[in-house]
Design an enzyme around this catalytic site. Structure first.
Site, mmCIF file in Angstrom:
data_model
loop_
_atom_site.group_PDB
_atom_site.id
_atom_site.type_symbol
_atom_site.label_atom_id
_atom_site.label_comp_id
_atom_site.label_asym_id
_atom_site.label_seq_id
_atom_site.Cartn_x
_atom_site.Cartn_y
_atom_site.Cartn_z
ATOM 1 N N LYS A 1 12.538 -13.094 4.627
ATOM 2 C CA LYS A 1 11.109 -13.370 4.408
ATOM 3 C C LYS A 1 10.384 -13.585 5.732
ATOM 4 O O LYS A 1 9.319 -13.012 5.969
ATOM 5 C CB LYS A 1 10.995 -14.613 3.508
ATOM 6 N N SER A 2 10.961 -14.412 6.594
ATOM 7 C CA SER A 2 10.312 -14.700 7.881
ATOM 8 C C SER A 2 10.127 -13.432 8.703
ATOM 9 O O SER A 2 9.065 -13.202 9.294
ATOM 10 C CB SER A 2 11.165 -15.683 8.690
ATOM 11 N N ARG B 1 6.479 -11.254 9.791
ATOM 12 C CA ARG B 1 6.153 -10.983 11.194
ATOM 13 C C ARG B 1 6.119 -9.495 11.484
ATOM 14 O O ARG B 1 5.313 -9.020 12.303
ATOM 15 C CB ARG B 1 7.169 -11.691 12.089
ATOM 16 N N GLY C 1 3.167 -20.390 2.902
ATOM 17 C CA GLY C 1 2.781 -21.188 4.072
ATOM 18 C C GLY C 1 2.904 -20.375 5.346
ATOM 19 O O GLY C 1 2.051 -20.463 6.242
ATOM 20 N N ARG D 1 -0.869 -27.998 0.979
ATOM 21 C CA ARG D 1 -0.002 -28.110 2.169
ATOM 22 C C ARG D 1 -0.829 -28.335 3.434
ATOM 23 O O ARG D 1 -1.912 -27.775 3.595
ATOM 24 C CB ARG D 1 0.891 -26.871 2.271
ATOM 25 N N ASP E 1 15.130 -24.765 4.970
ATOM 26 C CA ASP E 1 14.868 -24.257 3.616
ATOM 27 C C ASP E 1 16.060 -24.435 2.673
ATOM 28 O O ASP E 1 15.966 -24.110 1.493
ATOM 29 C CB ASP E 1 14.506 -22.768 3.679
#
Ligand code: S3P
Length: 441
Positions: free
Chosen positions: A25-26, A30, A98, A126, A319
């Site tokens: 996901k990260s 990006r 987020g 958040r 996480d």
């Protein structure tokens, strides 16, 4: 129509098979961002087809970036260059993400036009002050709701200047927001962290040809260079693999191989912690792909025992605490977790939700402000409200494997934010998850 999805996870196993996890996901967030801002056409393979990352792709499409999907998990991004975005005609919806909102805020702060970033009910609670403050120090102008909450209204046309910043919380999202704003800033932008966090933004900026220096817990770049289109191969997401690592560890007779998982050390804290607890996990065929290390992870059942989780691993497994709670409940003895107050501001208050959920299934949990002590024991049958948090839902699905009876888990639709297809993949290797869907007006 809002979606409603409930699961029932029943005792099952052993777990067997070779599994492919979805893309990271990260890295997927990006890759889209930098490809959109690059000169030229980039290809992204292994892109996570999750709602979070699709929301980020949709955000750039809405700002004039042509993105093709020739096949699932592949994107062809026609970059518009650092200054080629145009204002979206509507507020940008970041969904549950987020990462999407915080990183976008950084790079939108340097545009010539105004933007508005919104999110779902969870994201709207958040904290954004952690990025608003340093971005403001760079010259940005961002309005938010009371208490630094979304939506964020980002005023364009500001002249940004570089800063040297030491984030008060360990957060790759904060670091990345500052670095991305730094692309548009005059002078040099530097981030120095107390605990090093995942370094994907730094690595990917380098892959896209931006001059950047970085090391463990620090990064420095100067503005006004260019991003060059490239090919990104996204590794499988360790955080998705984590559910299967714990599941196979706790179900007798299990053996799974999880293929081509990213093992960047800033992500694999859970691996170290599970091994301290007695897990049998080996990394097969370690290899490098596009600047990231991958391995096939082979996990076999092994009896786990409680430990005091060393705080040095916290940032590297931020996480993975929901699933660690399940491993701890299944372990012999007590597992103590500390230094994890950040869990209270994730997609849900993960400390509170995991502690009360496990307590409801008969596990003794002592919750503290920044941690918990989990007493291993027999997990009972019962009901869990996942409060729409994808990782809570998947964690209790794993708990159901070894519970004394079925665990009914409500509000699981958001699993699609990070791991679409989780239930099918899990059932294919030996889980017993029954889904029931019903539309709500
Ligand atoms: C992420 C960083 C972490 C993590 C999140 C993804 C990222 O958040 O929890 O799922 O991609 O940079 P924080 O930076 O808020 O700890």
């Amino acid at each position: 129509m809002s979606r409603r999805l409930d699961w029932t996870s029943s005792p099952a196993g052993p777990l067997r098979g070779m599994l492919d996890m979805p893309g990271d996901k990260s890295v997927s967030h990006r890759a889209i961002m930098l490809a959109a801002l690059a000169d030229g056409v980039s290809r992204i393979d292994g892109f996570l087809e999750g709602e979070d990352t699709r929301a980020t792709a949709a955000a750039f499409a809405g700002m004039g970036v042509h993105i093709e999907t020739p096949s699932p998990s592949r994107r062809i991004v026609h970059g518009v260059g650092l200054h080629g975005l145009r204002a979206a005609t509507a507020p940008i919806d970041c969904g549950n993400a987020g990462t999407g909102m915080r990183l976008l805020a950084g790079l939108l702060a340097g545009q010539t036009f105004d933007s508005e970033l919104r999110g779902d009910a969870s994201l709207s609670r958040r904290p954004m002050g952690r990025i608003i403050d340093p971005l403001t120090a760079m010259g940005a102008h961002i309005d938010s709701n009371e208490g630094g909450m979304p939506p964020l209204r980002i005023h364009g046309g500001r002249a940004l200047h570089g800063i040297s910043f030491a984030p008060p919380v360990a957060s790759a999202q904060v670091k990345s927001a500052i670095l991305l704003a730094g692309l548009y800033a005059q002078g040099s932008t530097e981030v120095r962290e107390v605990h090093a966090t995942r370094d994907y933004s730094e690595r990917m900026l380098a892959t896209f040809g931006w001059p950047i220096e970085f090391g463990d817990g620090w990064a420095r770049l100067a503005g006004k260079a260019r991003l060059r289109a490239t090919h990104v191969a996204v590794p499988a997401d360790f955080s998705s693999a984590a559910f299967f690592l714990v599941a196979a560890s706790i179900v007798p007779g299990s053996e799974l191989v999880l293929r081509s998982v990213g093992i960047n050390p800033r992500r694999t804290g859970l691996l170290a912690v599970l091994r301290l607890m007695g897990a049998d996990i080996v990394e097969l065929d370690r290899r490098e792909q596009g600047g990231e290390w991958l391995a096939d992870l082979r996990v076999r059942h092994a009896p786990l025992h409680g430990i005091d989780v060393p705080e040095q691993h916290v940032a590297d497994m931020i996480d993975e605490f929901p699933i660690l709670f399940i491993a701890a409940a299944a372990a012999r003895g007590v597992t103590r977790i500390s230094g994890v107050a950040e869990l209270r501001v994730k997609e849900s208050d993960r400390l509170a939700v995991m502690a009360s959920g496990l307590a409801g299934l008969g596990i003794e949990v002592v919750e503290r402000a920044d941690g918990a002590a989990i007493h291993g024991g027999r997990i009972g049958a019962g009901r869990i409200d996942s409060v729409g948090d994808h990782r809570i839902a998947m964690s209790f699905a794993v708990a159901g494997l070894i519970a004394s009876g079925a665990i009914a888990i409500s509000d699981c639709a958001n699993v699609a934010t990070s791991f679409p297809g989780f239930a099918d993949l899990a059932n294919g290797c030996g889980f017993s998850i029954a889904a029931s869907a019903a539309g709500q007006g």
